[in-house]
Enzyme design. Sequence first.
Site, PDB file in Angstrom:
ATOM      1  N   LYS A 163       1.241   1.892   7.786  1.00  0.00           N
ATOM      2  CA  LYS A 163       1.508   1.076   8.896  1.00  0.00           C
ATOM      3  C   LYS A 163       2.876   2.239   9.693  1.00  0.00           C
ATOM      4  O   LYS A 163       3.631   2.935   9.281  1.00  0.00           O
ATOM      5  CB  LYS A 163       2.237  -0.217   7.811  1.00  0.00           C
ATOM      6  CG  LYS A 163       1.333  -1.187   7.275  1.00  0.00           C
ATOM      7  CD  LYS A 163      -0.103  -0.993   8.571  1.00  0.00           C
ATOM      8  CE  LYS A 163       0.460  -2.343   9.623  1.00  0.00           C
ATOM      9  NZ  LYS A 163      -0.562  -2.190  10.603  1.00  0.00           N
TER      10      LYS A 163
ATOM     11  N   ARG B 299       0.526  -1.107  -0.073  1.00  0.00           N
ATOM     12  CA  ARG B 299       0.022  -0.419  -0.082  1.00  0.00           C
ATOM     13  C   ARG B 299       0.940   1.328   0.685  1.00  0.00           C
ATOM     14  O   ARG B 299       2.059   1.364   0.369  1.00  0.00           O
ATOM     15  CB  ARG B 299      -0.897   0.453   0.812  1.00  0.00           C
ATOM     16  CG  ARG B 299      -1.973  -0.750   1.006  1.00  0.00           C
ATOM     17  CD  ARG B 299      -2.780  -1.029   2.534  1.00  0.00           C
ATOM     18  NE  ARG B 299      -2.008  -1.558   3.462  1.00  0.00           N
ATOM     19  CZ  ARG B 299      -2.458  -1.901   5.159  1.00  0.00           C
ATOM     20  NH1 ARG B 299      -3.643  -1.783   4.765  1.00  0.00           N
ATOM     21  NH2 ARG B 299      -2.097  -2.429   5.597  1.00  0.00           N
TER      22      ARG B 299
ATOM     23  N   TYR C 145      -1.241   4.356  10.903  1.00  0.00           N
ATOM     24  CA  TYR C 145      -1.925   3.891  11.401  1.00  0.00           C
ATOM     25  C   TYR C 145      -0.748   3.138  12.653  1.00  0.00           C
ATOM     26  O   TYR C 145       0.653   3.106  12.390  1.00  0.00           O
ATOM     27  CB  TYR C 145      -1.767   1.935  10.926  1.00  0.00           C
ATOM     28  CG  TYR C 145      -3.584   2.372  10.448  1.00  0.00           C
ATOM     29  CD1 TYR C 145      -4.621   2.432  11.260  1.00  0.00           C
ATOM     30  CD2 TYR C 145      -3.814   1.627   9.032  1.00  0.00           C
ATOM     31  CE1 TYR C 145      -5.799   2.398  10.343  1.00  0.00           C
ATOM     32  CE2 TYR C 145      -4.661   1.936   8.202  1.00  0.00           C
ATOM     33  CZ  TYR C 145      -5.628   2.320   8.694  1.00  0.00           C
ATOM     34  OH  TYR C 145      -6.898   1.748   7.873  1.00  0.00           O
TER      35      TYR C 145
ATOM     36  N   HIS D 216      -1.191   1.302  16.673  1.00  0.00           N
ATOM     37  CA  HIS D 216      -1.514   0.239  16.447  1.00  0.00           C
ATOM     38  C   HIS D 216      -0.555   0.068  18.433  1.00  0.00           C
ATOM     39  O   HIS D 216       0.029  -0.505  18.323  1.00  0.00           O
ATOM     40  CB  HIS D 216      -1.618  -0.672  17.000  1.00  0.00           C
ATOM     41  CG  HIS D 216      -2.666  -0.896  15.184  1.00  0.00           C
ATOM     42  ND1 HIS D 216      -4.209  -1.459  15.067  1.00  0.00           N
ATOM     43  CD2 HIS D 216      -2.206  -0.716  14.075  1.00  0.00           C
ATOM     44  CE1 HIS D 216      -4.637  -0.970  14.235  1.00  0.00           C
ATOM     45  NE2 HIS D 216      -3.354  -1.152  13.182  1.00  0.00           N
TER      46      HIS D 216
ATOM     47  N   GLU E  17      -6.030   4.550  13.727  1.00  0.00           N
ATOM     48  CA  GLU E  17      -7.120   4.152  14.396  1.00  0.00           C
ATOM     49  C   GLU E  17      -7.482   4.014  15.487  1.00  0.00           C
ATOM     50  O   GLU E  17      -8.491   3.662  16.024  1.00  0.00           O
ATOM     51  CB  GLU E  17      -6.619   2.193  14.637  1.00  0.00           C
ATOM     52  CG  GLU E  17      -5.302   2.291  15.378  1.00  0.00           C
ATOM     53  CD  GLU E  17      -3.958   2.641  15.342  1.00  0.00           C
ATOM     54  OE1 GLU E  17      -3.504   2.499  16.200  1.00  0.00           O
ATOM     55  OE2 GLU E  17      -3.630   3.316  13.934  1.00  0.00           O
TER      56      GLU E  17
ATOM     57  N   ASP F  57      -2.911  -6.510  14.934  1.00  0.00           N
ATOM     58  CA  ASP F  57      -2.651  -5.642  15.269  1.00  0.00           C
ATOM     59  C   ASP F  57      -2.862  -4.801  16.130  1.00  0.00           C
ATOM     60  O   ASP F  57      -2.443  -3.773  17.374  1.00  0.00           O
ATOM     61  CB  ASP F  57      -3.160  -4.587  13.971  1.00  0.00           C
ATOM     62  CG  ASP F  57      -2.418  -4.151  12.887  1.00  0.00           C
ATOM     63  OD1 ASP F  57      -1.546  -4.437  12.474  1.00  0.00           O
ATOM     64  OD2 ASP F  57      -3.367  -4.460  11.995  1.00  0.00           O
TER      65      ASP F  57
END
Length: 371
Positions: free
Chosen positions: A75, A15, A94, A96, A118, A270
Amino acid sequence: MKVAVPAEIKNNEFRVAITPSGVHELVSHGHEVFIQSKAGLGSSITDDDYKEAGATILADAASTWAAGEMILKVKEPIASEYQYLRPGLLLFTYLHLAADLELTKELVAKQVTAIAYETVQTSNRQLPLLAPMSEVAGRLSVLVGAQTLFAQNGGNGILLGGVPGTRSAKVVVLGGGVAGTNAIAMAVGLAAEVTVLDTNINRLRELDALYHGRLNTLASNTFEIERAVTQADLVIGSVLIPGAKAPKLVTNALVKKMKPGSVLVDIAIDQGGCFEDSHPTTHADPTFKVHNSIFYCVANMPGAVANTSTYALTNATLRYASSLANKGWKAACQEDESLALGLNTHDGHLVSEPVATAHSMSHVSLETVLA
């Protein structure tokens, strides 16, 4: 603002954090956009596509990270990228963090202002930047689960929908949120026998009405989870507590009671995973065995369908990225409570209370940071 987009370097992560239309949008508002060379190729976007939209292409990760006042990623930074973190950098991706103590400490120590996709949350408790990837992961979970059930992959060799004269596979979905709903759609569509468990009875009513008796719904509790899981061929774990670690719903002892060759797919990996024995895996080595069952715990599942995932994600993130670039992070967060909830770290402080709880760390309140 100078906005930079480095290439993703996680295992089989294809991505990219922006599309040409996103570049055009930012450039049209007077911002500069820097893209690492070949960052979009995994999503079928070329350097020329970005150039035509107004981006500047940079040769490597170091120059790309250095060029940006705001870094857009997909990520979370991994260890080899920690060297690029610096005080005052705005990172939008993101994260996490509840499942990643090392990165949490790095972001605090490097005084990075980090906003996590998120944990951006609207007033009706929806997660607009997590939803697109939850949709993708939910649908993928059934596809990878079906493939892992193949005998050559260690599964019990059952076809999800069976054929006339044979039984369908029993699929259990833990959680009826966005990911779970999409997993249900795929599993029902493939003619499996599907059961969903959730603590929200109103959500179960909605799903029951939607599928007109083709879906079994159960109020989630330890007794019903054990009974459903021990009978299942495929278990999809899709529970979520925004920003916090996922609850462990399937214990090692319960896995021991499952059918030989059964498969468990942990979409919640995740956030630490919702099965006791879950640990992150990669697309290159996606599964491992626990007792007689197979676990699939790939931490970046949507990266496998990067073209779809990139466009689905950036459709949602561009609005917020534009606001951060146009107004600066503080004004943007002051004006948008949803975006403000995404702020995880700032100026050497942890801001997210769920992350602080997960790691037994201190934090400062969001209100104090935005005052």
